[in-house]
Design an enzyme around this catalytic site. Structure first.
Site, PDB file in Angstrom:
ATOM      1  N   SER A 161     -20.326  -0.709   9.462  1.00 33.50           N
ATOM      2  CA  SER A 161     -19.875  -1.303  10.722  1.00 33.50           C
ATOM      3  C   SER A 161     -19.095  -2.573  10.418  1.00 33.50           C
ATOM      4  O   SER A 161     -19.209  -3.157   9.339  1.00 33.50           O
ATOM      5  CB  SER A 161     -21.062  -1.626  11.641  1.00 33.50           C
ATOM      6  OG  SER A 161     -21.849  -2.669  11.093  1.00 33.50           O
TER       7      SER A 161
ATOM      8  N   CYS B  10       0.800  -1.230   0.000  1.00 33.04           N
ATOM      9  CA  CYS B  10       0.000   0.000   0.000  1.00 33.04           C
ATOM     10  C   CYS B  10       0.828   1.273   0.000  1.00 33.04           C
ATOM     11  O   CYS B  10       0.531   2.225  -0.732  1.00 33.04           O
ATOM     12  CB  CYS B  10      -1.002  -0.020   1.145  1.00 33.04           C
ATOM     13  SG  CYS B  10      -0.283  -0.053   2.807  1.00 33.04           S
TER      14      CYS B  10
ATOM     15  N   ASP C 120     -15.284  -2.788   5.454  1.00 30.86           N
ATOM     16  CA  ASP C 120     -16.711  -3.086   5.574  1.00 30.86           C
ATOM     17  C   ASP C 120     -17.202  -3.664   4.254  1.00 30.86           C
ATOM     18  O   ASP C 120     -17.339  -2.946   3.270  1.00 30.86           O
ATOM     19  CB  ASP C 120     -17.463  -1.800   5.929  1.00 30.86           C
ATOM     20  CG  ASP C 120     -18.966  -1.971   5.898  1.00 30.86           C
ATOM     21  OD1 ASP C 120     -19.436  -3.107   6.082  1.00 30.86           O
ATOM     22  OD2 ASP C 120     -19.663  -0.966   5.680  1.00 30.86           O
TER      23      ASP C 120
ATOM     24  N   ASP D   8      -7.208   5.836  -3.989  1.00 33.80           N
ATOM     25  CA  ASP D   8      -6.502   4.672  -3.454  1.00 33.80           C
ATOM     26  C   ASP D   8      -6.050   3.785  -4.616  1.00 33.80           C
ATOM     27  O   ASP D   8      -6.872   3.207  -5.318  1.00 33.80           O
ATOM     28  CB  ASP D   8      -7.414   3.884  -2.512  1.00 33.80           C
ATOM     29  CG  ASP D   8      -6.652   2.863  -1.678  1.00 33.80           C
ATOM     30  OD1 ASP D   8      -5.494   2.547  -2.025  1.00 33.80           O
ATOM     31  OD2 ASP D   8      -7.215   2.374  -0.687  1.00 33.80           O
TER      32      ASP D   8
ATOM     33  N   HIS E 118      -3.113   1.063   6.672  1.00 35.16           N
ATOM     34  CA  HIS E 118      -3.264   1.219   5.232  1.00 35.16           C
ATOM     35  C   HIS E 118      -2.831   2.631   4.871  1.00 35.16           C
ATOM     36  O   HIS E 118      -2.983   3.562   5.679  1.00 35.16           O
ATOM     37  CB  HIS E 118      -4.711   0.974   4.802  1.00 35.16           C
ATOM     38  CG  HIS E 118      -4.912   0.968   3.322  1.00 35.16           C
ATOM     39  ND1 HIS E 118      -4.136   0.208   2.471  1.00 35.16           N
ATOM     40  CD2 HIS E 118      -5.783   1.642   2.525  1.00 35.16           C
ATOM     41  CE1 HIS E 118      -4.538   0.398   1.228  1.00 35.16           C
ATOM     42  NE2 HIS E 118      -5.526   1.268   1.233  1.00 35.16           N
TER      43      HIS E 118
ATOM     44  N   ASN F 116     -22.660  -1.590   5.484  1.00 39.97           N
ATOM     45  CA  ASN F 116     -23.555  -1.115   6.539  1.00 39.97           C
ATOM     46  C   ASN F 116     -22.836  -0.208   7.534  1.00 39.97           C
ATOM     47  O   ASN F 116     -23.359   0.104   8.595  1.00 39.97           O
ATOM     48  CB  ASN F 116     -24.215  -2.292   7.269  1.00 39.97           C
ATOM     49  CG  ASN F 116     -23.211  -3.142   8.035  1.00 39.97           C
ATOM     50  OD1 ASN F 116     -22.000  -2.925   7.951  1.00 39.97           O
ATOM     51  ND2 ASN F 116     -23.719  -4.115   8.769  1.00 39.97           N
TER      52      ASN F 116
ATOM     53  N   ASP G 114     -20.202  -5.370   3.503  1.00 39.99           N
ATOM     54  CA  ASP G 114     -21.615  -5.265   3.130  1.00 39.99           C
ATOM     55  C   ASP G 114     -22.175  -3.848   3.214  1.00 39.99           C
ATOM     56  O   ASP G 114     -23.382  -3.639   3.158  1.00 39.99           O
ATOM     57  CB  ASP G 114     -22.469  -6.209   3.979  1.00 39.99           C
ATOM     58  CG  ASP G 114     -22.265  -5.995   5.470  1.00 39.99           C
ATOM     59  OD1 ASP G 114     -21.571  -5.023   5.831  1.00 39.99           O
ATOM     60  OD2 ASP G 114     -22.789  -6.800   6.259  1.00 39.99           O
TER      61      ASP G 114
END
Length: 225
Positions: free
Chosen positions: A170, A135, A164, A216, A193, A168, A166
């Site tokens: 969190s 990175c 994350d 990124d 990162h 959401n 999905d």
């Protein structure tokens, strides 16, 4: 002052456009290491390499006229360059990523200390991806290319990074009724990162979104194909 990448503060112009040397922070939250990095955006032949990078991109190959007409848009240029810094899309990108296994036949990512030698090797090897990057290497090279093209750019290091899957917002962990952890979530965290931010206006979104924009170059999942 009418340019979308114009930075009014002279100290920030010196730091984020003209400075050829910097520090990249790597490691983990308990042990942060500062590494020197030579961006070298004004070294001989670097501009030609950066312009060749634009011409080799899939964006240019798919529609040369459309690509060239959009090169005044820093949003577009940033997306093209973020794709071209890594070679994981079979697009003659600059660096191939590798995070495990042996590096003995090629360069260990931790050995790099600047962008110029990487970009020169990429050109000398007929634009085959240089092996290997991680990175902070992708971010260092990305900073060089964008500064060379006149876009104010800096690096950001984050420790205890979250992924994350999905969307959401969190990091999910699941347990059964006995309190035992269930390994069913694809969300994850890792030590650190490094990515880039570039400064430009966002007329497409409105003045509230002007300023530092996240880019990124580290290869992850595909985005819109």
């Amino acid at each position: 002052a009418g340019d979308d990448v114009y930075v009014a503060n002279e100290n920030e112009r010196q730091e984020y456009v003209l400075n050829e040397n910097g520090i990249i922070f790597v490691g983990n939250a308990r042990y942060i290491e500062a590494r020197g990095w030579f961006y070298g955006q004004f070294q001989d032949h670097l501009l030609n390499i950066c312009l060749t990078m634009l011409d080799l991109s899939l964006y240019y190959r798919q529609s040369p006229a459309s690509d060239v007409s959009r090169r005044g848009d820093p949003k577009y240029v940033g997306r093209v360059i973020s794709s071209m810094i890594n070679g994981n899309d079979n697009d003659n990108g600059v660096l191939l990523g590798k995070w495990q296994g042996s590096f003995h036949s090629h360069e260990n990512p931790s050995r790099w200390d600047g962008s110029v030698v990487i970009l020169q090797k990429w050109r000398q090897d007929n634009y085959r991806p240089v092996q290997y990057g991680q990175c902070w290497v992708f971010a260092g090279v990305m900073c060089t290319v964008l500064r060379c093209l006149g876009i104010p750019t800096r690096l950001v290091s984050n420790f205890n990074s979250a992924h994350d899957v999905d969307r959401n917002l969190s990091i999910d962990k699941y347990y059964d009724s006995s309190g035992r952890s269930l390994n069913i979530s694809k969300d994850s965290t890792w030590d650190y990162h490094v990515w880039n931010e570039s400064w430009f206006l966002r007329p497409d979104l409105g003045a509230a979104y002007n300023g530092w924009q996240v880019l990124d170059a580290t290869p992850q999942e595909q985005s819109r194909g």
